[in-house]
Structure formats: structure tokens, C-alpha cells
Design a protein around this motif. Structure first.
Motif, mmCIF file in Angstrom:
data_model
loop_
_atom_site.group_PDB
_atom_site.id
_atom_site.type_symbol
_atom_site.label_atom_id
_atom_site.label_comp_id
_atom_site.label_asym_id
_atom_site.label_seq_id
_atom_site.Cartn_x
_atom_site.Cartn_y
_atom_site.Cartn_z
ATOM 1 N N ALA A 29 4.885 1.216 4.093
ATOM 2 C CA ALA A 29 3.464 0.849 4.146
ATOM 3 C C ALA A 29 2.776 1.165 2.825
ATOM 4 O O ALA A 29 2.013 0.342 2.295
ATOM 5 C CB ALA A 29 2.774 1.596 5.290
ATOM 6 N N ILE A 30 3.063 2.330 2.290
ATOM 7 C CA ILE A 30 2.400 2.716 1.040
ATOM 8 C C ILE A 30 2.947 1.889 -0.125
ATOM 9 O O ILE A 30 2.208 1.488 -1.029
ATOM 10 C CB ILE A 30 2.576 4.228 0.763
ATOM 11 N N GLY A 31 4.244 1.621 -0.106
ATOM 12 C CA GLY A 31 4.829 0.795 -1.161
ATOM 13 C C GLY A 31 4.207 -0.589 -1.186
ATOM 14 O O GLY A 31 3.880 -1.132 -2.249
ATOM 15 N N ASN A 32 4.025 -1.188 -0.005
ATOM 16 C CA ASN A 32 3.394 -2.513 0.059
ATOM 17 C C ASN A 32 1.937 -2.459 -0.372
ATOM 18 O O ASN A 32 1.433 -3.381 -1.020
ATOM 19 C CB ASN A 32 3.507 -3.077 1.479
ATOM 20 N N TYR A 33 1.258 -1.385 0.009
ATOM 21 C CA TYR A 33 -0.143 -1.208 -0.403
ATOM 22 C C TYR A 33 -0.231 -1.207 -1.935
ATOM 23 O O TYR A 33 -1.087 -1.880 -2.524
ATOM 24 C CB TYR A 33 -0.645 0.108 0.180
ATOM 25 N N LEU A 34 0.657 -0.452 -2.555
ATOM 26 C CA LEU A 34 0.652 -0.390 -4.018
ATOM 27 C C LEU A 34 0.977 -1.755 -4.628
ATOM 28 O O LEU A 34 0.345 -2.188 -5.586
ATOM 29 C CB LEU A 34 1.668 0.650 -4.500
ATOM 30 N N ALA A 35 1.969 -2.417 -4.041
ATOM 31 C CA ALA A 35 2.384 -3.715 -4.583
ATOM 32 C C ALA A 35 1.262 -4.741 -4.492
ATOM 33 O O ALA A 35 1.099 -5.583 -5.371
ATOM 34 C CB ALA A 35 3.623 -4.209 -3.839
ATOM 35 N N ARG A 36 0.473 -4.676 -3.417
ATOM 36 C CA ARG A 36 -0.637 -5.616 -3.274
ATOM 37 C C ARG A 36 -1.694 -5.391 -4.352
ATOM 38 O O ARG A 36 -2.434 -6.299 -4.693
ATOM 39 C CB ARG A 36 -1.278 -5.459 -1.892
ATOM 40 N N ARG A 37 -1.745 -4.187 -4.857
ATOM 41 C CA ARG A 37 -2.791 -3.889 -5.830
ATOM 42 C C ARG A 37 -2.334 -3.964 -7.279
ATOM 43 O O ARG A 37 -3.119 -4.306 -8.155
ATOM 44 C CB ARG A 37 -3.391 -2.512 -5.524
ATOM 45 N N VAL A 38 -1.112 -3.628 -7.549
ATOM 46 C CA VAL A 38 -0.676 -3.615 -8.956
ATOM 47 C C VAL A 38 0.569 -4.441 -9.217
ATOM 48 O O VAL A 38 1.050 -4.505 -10.339
ATOM 49 C CB VAL A 38 -0.409 -2.168 -9.449
ATOM 50 N N GLY A 39 1.089 -5.069 -8.181
ATOM 51 C CA GLY A 39 2.317 -5.824 -8.368
ATOM 52 C C GLY A 39 3.530 -4.939 -8.123
ATOM 53 O O GLY A 39 3.463 -3.714 -8.153
ATOM 54 N N ARG A 40 4.650 -5.587 -7.902
ATOM 55 C CA ARG A 40 5.845 -4.864 -7.486
ATOM 56 C C ARG A 40 6.340 -3.863 -8.533
ATOM 57 O O ARG A 40 6.650 -2.723 -8.218
ATOM 58 C CB ARG A 40 6.952 -5.873 -7.183
ATOM 59 N N GLN A 41 6.398 -4.318 -9.803
ATOM 60 C CA GLN A 41 6.974 -3.455 -10.823
ATOM 61 C C GLN A 41 6.167 -2.167 -11.001
ATOM 62 O O GLN A 41 6.712 -1.064 -11.007
ATOM 63 C CB GLN A 41 7.060 -4.197 -12.161
ATOM 64 N N ALA A 42 4.850 -2.331 -11.135
ATOM 65 C CA ALA A 42 4.010 -1.139 -11.323
ATOM 66 C C ALA A 42 4.040 -0.258 -10.077
ATOM 67 O O ALA A 42 3.997 0.966 -10.171
ATOM 68 C CB ALA A 42 2.585 -1.551 -11.659
#
Lengths: 184, 346
Positions: A29-42
């Protein structure tokens, strides 16, 4: 099964595996949250920072809340803010304090999420705190109260922000067209 | 369909890879697996999180040892190497004045620390240390609930550093000094006979190796025992780190404060100056890079009249290849009543 709060309590008493278990429960959940905001790599770059930040601040976790996911979103959001601020700037910022207060990640999000352009344009016109509450409720399936916990604001304030955000979206011409409803 | 349904259409993005989750967990496990001291003890204010995040590998372990948070290093071989007499110092004089001052009201010490991070964001942290030894932490809005929930954060480490400070204030300073140096552990073998010191060293080396094995990482080569000046620096690093930690947890406890002042006075690499700060007379206690791992110096500023901490500042060491970042923590300390805190009156 132990609650997140119980595991964090055990972690504070020296059980080194307990906190890792909390993270295992919520990492997707947190990984997807981050990806939605900064993209997968970041997102992949900062995920470890988020876990360590959460671990180091676990003593401040309010253990009256059994589930730690909203708290972890808050930790992740704080790390994201630092991540953005720490990116090299071409010109030194003249006033870092002001920069911190005005920080707004959403234009970057908009550039990365290349779908539903009209909706993105409408989102860009929302206030940052309105967008954050909206995103937490719509994308992370949090309740309004939980979104308030993430942002460290009262539930009533979060509710008002969500209401404002939804109203502004509905009234935006491009969104209204998508919804096929009149704008008046 | 409404606007929330539209929003959900934006929610699908490529997730981090399974390998990324594994790497992130490994970073966490490394931080968690650092020896017990870092687990139970709030991180040092001058140790920024990123330093811990990068702590994968022998170099990082070595660095944290020197910062005094893991404590695993070399034995002394003899107890006399740890001995250092209390020299006449403004700190000793101030400690006597603190001890002789009239008792303050209240039953607890409250220290409010304000840290400005490198990105200029402010972090305020409340630490309440009761005269009974409990520790409650939080911020202006959460401290009261921490007390009412009896969420005591005191650990054995806390008890040891506070006991060592009290011992220095009231009893045998040399005994207190060894207790403070070894509060986290005694991998250095301070105060032990040579055989026991050898065992302490070997046990710590084995623990470090086991930690790396558990993490699936290359086990660092055993480090040689530091001797001479290097050993002395490491001992003083532990003393500085643990004593200043005790101060910022329980500054408004007279015994703790007086004891810490006397212990800091025993470190040769610490220099004391006097100046004015915002119109008040202050003492500046400077720890040289020698006892801070080589990458930083630290200046602890105290009120010259009552010994209460005002500021802790870290400066990058000029000659270091990896100088620490400049960091400042400001402190406000006061005596308070636990009941008042619980009632939200603070």
C-alpha cells in the motif's frame, strides 16, 4: 493476530522482528502510494528511507489506533517532502522556510500521470491540502478521519477539505463534461 | 459515475518491483539489527537519519561505533586506561552550585528540544523525565496522552545513564564515569581485567559478524583492537555521547545535571569557554572531532548560572573526507508537575 499497535509496542520493548512484520503488512500500500506521487523509480529509491524513518519515530505512534497504515502514509508523505526538497536545485532557493511551506508535489504528479488530462487540469487547480485529502480517500481507500490522521489535521477539517475538493472538481467545466452533467 | 470514480481511474500506476520491496526491508532490517542500544534509545540529535539509512557495511558499523551508539569496539585491557581524574574546571564549580541551589518545585524535568533539519523544517520534541525515573515523550499535543496512558519509554539504558549521572553528583565520580561509559554495553572492556576485556572484544566481534550473516551481507573482516590514543578517544566518545544524552533527557533534574557536568569535566578533549548569548552568560563546552569520529565537532551551550542546556550544535570537521552536516538543537528545560502534564496544563 497481533494488531500493528501491539507489534509496535513489542518493537519498543526490543523485539527486533515485530516492526518488520508491521512493514510487511503495509509495504504494498505504501509503495503504491509513493509510486502514485513520484513514479516507480523514485518510489523505490525512498521506500527504505520511509521504513527507517517510521522505525525511528515509532515511539511517537499513538497505540490507541490498532492499524498503522494511516500513520505510515504520514511518514511517507514527510519523507516525500524531504525527497523533493533535497533534489538539487539549479538556483539556490532564496528563502527555504517559505519554500517548505509552499511545497506542492502535485504538478510533478500531474506530469507523470498521463491519463485523463481534463481531470488532471482540474486537480491542478485545487489547493494542495484539498488534493492530498482527496487522493488519500480516493486512491488509498482511507476514511476521511484516517486522512486527517495522515495529515495531522482534525477529522472535521479533513471532511471540509474533501467536500471543497469534490465540489470544485464537479464544478470544473472539463470534469463536468466527463461526467456529462451541466455545470450550472 | 461521479468525480470520485474518475479519480480512481488515475490510481493505477506501475508499483515498485518485488526486489525493491526486498531492498527496502533489508535497509530497515539493518537499522533494526544494529546493536540493542540504537533500538531502545532515541537517536542522537546530531545523527541524521540518512546516516543510519546508509548503514550497510563495515564502514557504517565502524562509524556508528565511534558515534557511541553501538558501543562495540576494543577492550582497554586494564581499568586504568579508562581512568581520568576530575580536573578543576568551571564545570565542576558549576556542578557544585547546581547541587547547592534550592530545591525546585515539581516532580519532573521537562525538556523541549527544537531541531531545525537541513531542509529548514522544524521538529519539536518533548521529553518528560520524572524523579521516579519514568520517561514520557511526545509533542505539545501528545505528551499529556502519553502520561495518561502511562506510556513509559524508560529503558534499561535510560536507567543506567541516569544512575551514573546521579552517582557522579552524589558519590564516586570515577565509578560513575565507568558506569556512564559502559551504559550501553561494555565491548570496550572498560574496568575489566585483561582476560575479561579480551572476551568482551571477541564477543562483540562475533555479534557484528552474526548480524551481517543474518542480513545475507558480506561479513566484514575483524577489526584490530584500537590501542593508545584511539582507544582513549573511543572511551571518551562513549562518555560524551551517554552523558550528554542523559542531560537532554533529564536536564531539569538537579542531580542528573550536576552529575553530567562533573563527568564532562573529566574529558581532556573537551574545552570550556564563557561568552554571552542573547544577553545571558553561557558556557560553551566543545568536543573535538577526535572524540566524535573525526567528522564533526560539537558545542554544547549551557546557561552559566544554572547549567541548563540551551543549544547543542554540530559543526563539520574541516579535515574530514566525509564531514558531518551542520546541525542545531535548541533546548528549553523546566521543572513541572506530572499531574499538570497529565491534565494538559503544560
Amino acid at each position: 493476530m497481533s494488531s500493528d499497535a501491539e507489534l509496535i509496542g513489542r518493537s519498543l520493548r526490543g523485539d527486533t522482528s515485530a516492526f518488520v512484520e508491521v512493514i510487511r503488512r503495509h509495504e504494498t500500500a505504501i509503495g503504491n502510494y509513493l509510486a502514485r506521487r513520484v513514479g516507480r523509480q523514485a518510489a523505490e529509491d525512498v521506500l527504505g528511507d520511509v521504513w527507517v524513518a517510521a522505525y525511528e519515530s515509532r515511539a511517537t505512534y499513538d497505540r490507541s489506533y490498532p492499524e498503522a497504515r494511516p500513520w505510515l502514509y504520514g511518514v511517507a508523505l514527510n519523507r516525500l517532502r524531504r525527497h523533493w526538497r533535497s533534489e538539487p536545485a539549479e538556483q539556490p532557493a532564496p528563502d527555504l522556510t517559505r519554500l517548505a511551506h509552499d511545497w506542492d508535489p502535485w504538478p510533478a504528479v500531474d506530469a507523470r500521470v498521463d491519463v485523463q488530462a481534463p481531470l488532471r487540469r482540474a486537480l491542478a487547480r485545487l489547493k494542495p491540502e484539498e488534493r492530498e485529502v482527496l487522493g488519500l480517500v480516493a486512491w488509498e481507500d482511507l476514511t476521511v478521519a484516517e486522512a486527517g490522521r495522515v495529515l495531522d489535521i482534525p477529522a472535521g477539517t479533513a471532511r471540509r477539505l474533501l467536500h471543497q475538493a469534490r465540489k470544485a472538481l464537479r464544478e470544473a467545466p472539463e470534469v463536468a463534461a466527463l461526467l456529462q452533467v451541466p455545470t450550472t | 459515475m461521479d468525480e470520485m470514480d474518475l479519480m480512481k481511474k488515475l490510481s493505477d500506476v506501475p508499483s515498485p518491483s518485488p526486489e525493491a520491496y526486498d531492498r527496502a526491508r533489508a535497509v530497515l532490517e539493518t537499522a533494526v539489527a544494529e546493536p540493542v542500544d540504537t533500538v531502545v534509545r532515541p537517536k542522537r540529535w546530531f545523527s541524521w537519519p540518512r546516516a543510519g539509512v546508509a548503514a550497510v557495511g563495515a564502514a557504517a558499523v565502524a562509524a556508528t561505533v565511534v558515534m557511541g551508539v553501538t558501543g562495540g569496539s576494543a577492550p582497554t585491557g586494564t581499568s586504568t586506561e579508562a581512568a581520568s581524574p576530575v580536573v578543576e574546571s568551571p564545570l565542576v564549580k558549576l556542578a557544585s552550585e547546581v547541587k547547592a541551589a534550592a530545591a525546585q518545585p515539581g516532580d519532573s524535568s521537562l525538556v523541549i528540544a527544537t531541531k531545525t533539519a537541513p531542509d529548514n523544517s522544524r521538529h519539536v520534541y518533548y521529553t518528560l523525565y520524572t524523579d521516579k525515573g519514568q520517561i514520557f515523550t511526545g509533542d505539545s499535543t501528545t505528551l499529556a496522552s502519553s502520561v495518561t496512558r502511562n506510556d513509559d519509554q524508560a529503558t534499561p539504558y535510560n536507567a543506567k545513564v541516569m544512575a551514573a549521572a546521579r552517582e557522579a553528583a552524589n558519590g564516586d565520580v570515577e565509578k560513575a564515569r565507568i558506569a556512564m561509559i559502559t551504559a550501553a554495553n561494555n565491548a570496550l572492556g572498560v574496568g575489566l581485567d585483561p582476560a575479561a576485556a579480551d572476551k568482551a572484544w571477541a564477543d562483540t566481534q562475533a555479534e557484528v559478524a552474526e548480524t551481517f550473516r543474518k542480513l545475507g551481507k558480506e561479513v566484514p573482516a575483524p577489526r584490530p583492537r584500537p590501542t593508545g590514543k584511539e582507544l582513549e578517544n573511543r572511551i571518551n566518545n562513549h562518555l560524551w555521547s551517554n552523558a550528554t544524552y542523559a542531560l537532554v533527557v533529564g536536564a531539569a533534574n538537579t542531580e542528573v545535571r550536576a552529575g553530567v557536568l562533573k563527568l564532562l569535566a573529566t574529558i581532556k578533549e573537551v574545552t570550556v569557554g564563557e561568552t554571552d548569548l542573547d544577553g545571558q552568560r553561557v558556557l560553551t563546552i566543545t568536543a573535538s572531532p577526535d572524540i566524535l569520529g573525526g567528522n564533526a565537532s560539537a558545542v554544547l551551550t549551557l546557561n552559566a548560572d544554572n547549567g541548563l542546556p540551551i543549544r547543542d550544535e554540530v559543526f563539520p570537521a574541516k579535515d574530514s573526507p566525509q564531514p558531518s552536516k551542520h546541525a542545531v538543537v535548541s533546548y528549553e528545560s523546566s521543572r513541572v508537575s506530572l499531574a499538570d502534564v497529565a491534565a494538559g496544563k503544560i
